[in-house]
Write a protein that holds these residues in place. Structure first.
Motif, short mmCIF file in Angstrom:
data_model
loop_
_atom_site.label_atom_id
_atom_site.label_comp_id
_atom_site.label_asym_id
_atom_site.label_seq_id
_atom_site.Cartn_x
_atom_site.Cartn_y
_atom_site.Cartn_z
N VAL A 142 0.83 -1.21 0.00
CA VAL A 142 0.00 0.00 0.00
C VAL A 142 0.87 1.26 0.00
CG1 VAL A 142 -1.69 1.32 1.34
CG2 VAL A 142 -1.96 -1.15 1.09
N THR A 143 1.94 1.23 0.79
CA THR A 143 2.85 2.38 0.85
C THR A 143 3.52 2.64 -0.49
OG1 THR A 143 3.25 2.05 3.22
CG2 THR A 143 4.91 3.30 1.99
N ALA A 144 3.98 1.55 -1.14
CA ALA A 144 4.68 1.70 -2.41
C ALA A 144 3.75 2.26 -3.49
CB ALA A 144 5.24 0.35 -2.86
N VAL A 145 2.55 1.71 -3.60
CA VAL A 145 1.61 2.15 -4.64
C VAL A 145 1.14 3.58 -4.38
CG1 VAL A 145 -0.61 1.69 -5.74
CG2 VAL A 145 0.89 -0.21 -5.16
N HIS A 146 0.93 3.91 -3.12
CA HIS A 146 0.53 5.28 -2.77
C HIS A 146 1.65 6.26 -3.13
CE1 HIS A 146 0.55 8.65 0.25
NE2 HIS A 146 -0.62 8.82 -0.31
N SER A 147 2.88 5.89 -2.84
CA SER A 147 4.01 6.77 -3.14
C SER A 147 4.20 6.95 -4.65
CB SER A 147 5.30 6.20 -2.53
OG SER A 147 6.41 6.99 -2.83
N ALA A 148 3.94 5.87 -5.39
CA ALA A 148 4.11 5.92 -6.85
C ALA A 148 2.97 6.67 -7.53
CB ALA A 148 4.19 4.51 -7.41
N LYS A 149 1.83 6.74 -6.82
CA LYS A 149 0.60 7.29 -7.42
C LYS A 149 0.16 6.47 -8.64
CE LYS A 149 1.06 12.03 -5.74
NZ LYS A 149 2.14 11.75 -4.76
#
Length: 279
Positions: free
Chosen positions: A18-25
């Motif tokens: 979740v953190t990775a995808v949120h950061s990548a947008k």
């Protein structure tokens, strides 16, 4: 690791997704979250691997055929010690080695670049055949999506694997029932999946709950004990598992949470973690 340790590890891996995808947008959270338990079991329990020596010759191989769920693989590799967990926040950023799909040239622990759906299983079959021809002991695992198996190349590879009796190959199908355009039955039904693999001379194991570690252990133990034919593990899972608004929602196949949604998702996973700590 015992079951509770695996569950706690899976929860941390989900937070990383979740953190990775949120950061990548950008990215694919739904299918990453549905496959978190199998990622966790493979890398923390099943496979012969060494994060300190990612290219060791006798390591077991893994091919992420549904390469768009790279956030799940990356979070697992990071928590297993292949690279820093903090690097997950660089997913899809310019200059980052963590691209949108797995890249074997730049990411420690990635055995095959993948992303074009249907092709990963062919690479895995080639690896398994190579091990047989070279009389090597390593096993090969590949993870496919249930929407991905609508691709014809999957069945060409399956035909070859069954014909060559590649019993060092385990094909895993993440049957979460949803793909980018909706329900797989409505788009182009692949059912019955188990009978199709049986027709190509696979030993088939149906797992009723692919998010349950006891059932995964039984399946992988059975696969290792199977001789003379490859194994297909067909596991039913929940797309977007453990994030309330993502569960069983095809809209979260390939979409990043905004800031408010990210907070809700992380709160959901914190609750899961707290419940596990009470066990």
């Amino acid at each position: 690791m015992n079951k509770l340790e695996l569950q706690k590890t899976a929860n941390e891996i989900r937070k990383g997704i979740v953190t990775a995808v949120h950061s990548a947008k950008a990215g694919h959270p739904g299918g990453s979250l549905s496959a978190t338990e199998v990622f966790t079991y493979l890398y923390f329990e099943e496979m012969n691997i060494d994060p300190q020596n990612p290219k060791k010759a006798d390591r077991d191989r893994f091919v992420l055929s549904k390469g768009h769920t790279a956030p799940g693989l990356y979070s697992t590799l990071a928590h297993r010690g292949y690279f820093p967990v903090e690097d997950l926040k660089t997913l899809r950023h310019i200059g980052s080695y963590l691209q949108g799909h797995p890249d074997m040239k730049h990411i420690p622990g990635v055995d095959m670049s993948s992303g074009s759906l249907g092709q990963g299983i062919s690479a895995a079959v080639g690896m398994a055949l190579s091990a047989k021809m070279s009389q090597e002991s390593y096993r090969v695992y590949t993870l496919l999506g249930d929407g991905e198996i609508q691709e014809g190349q999957v069945w060409e590879a399956a035909m070859f694997a069954g014909h060559r009796k590649l019993d060092n190959l385990t094909v895993i199908v993440d049957n979460n029932g949803l793909q980018i355009d909706g329900n797989i039955e409505d788009v182009c039904s692949p059912y019955p999946i188990d009978k199709k693999f049986e027709a190509f001379n696979f030993h088939v194991i149906n797992v009723e709950d692919g998010n349950d570690f006891d059932q995964l252990k039984a399946a992988f133990d059975e696969a290792k004990a199977t001789k003379g034919m490859p194994t297909a593990i067909i596991m039913k899972t929940v797309k977007g598992k453990d994030v309330s608004f993502m569960e069983n929602n095809a809209g979260w196949h390939g979409k990043a949470p905004n800031d408010a949604e990210y907070e809700i998702a992380m709160a959901d996973l914190e609750k899961v973690g707290e419940a596990l700590c009470q066990k």
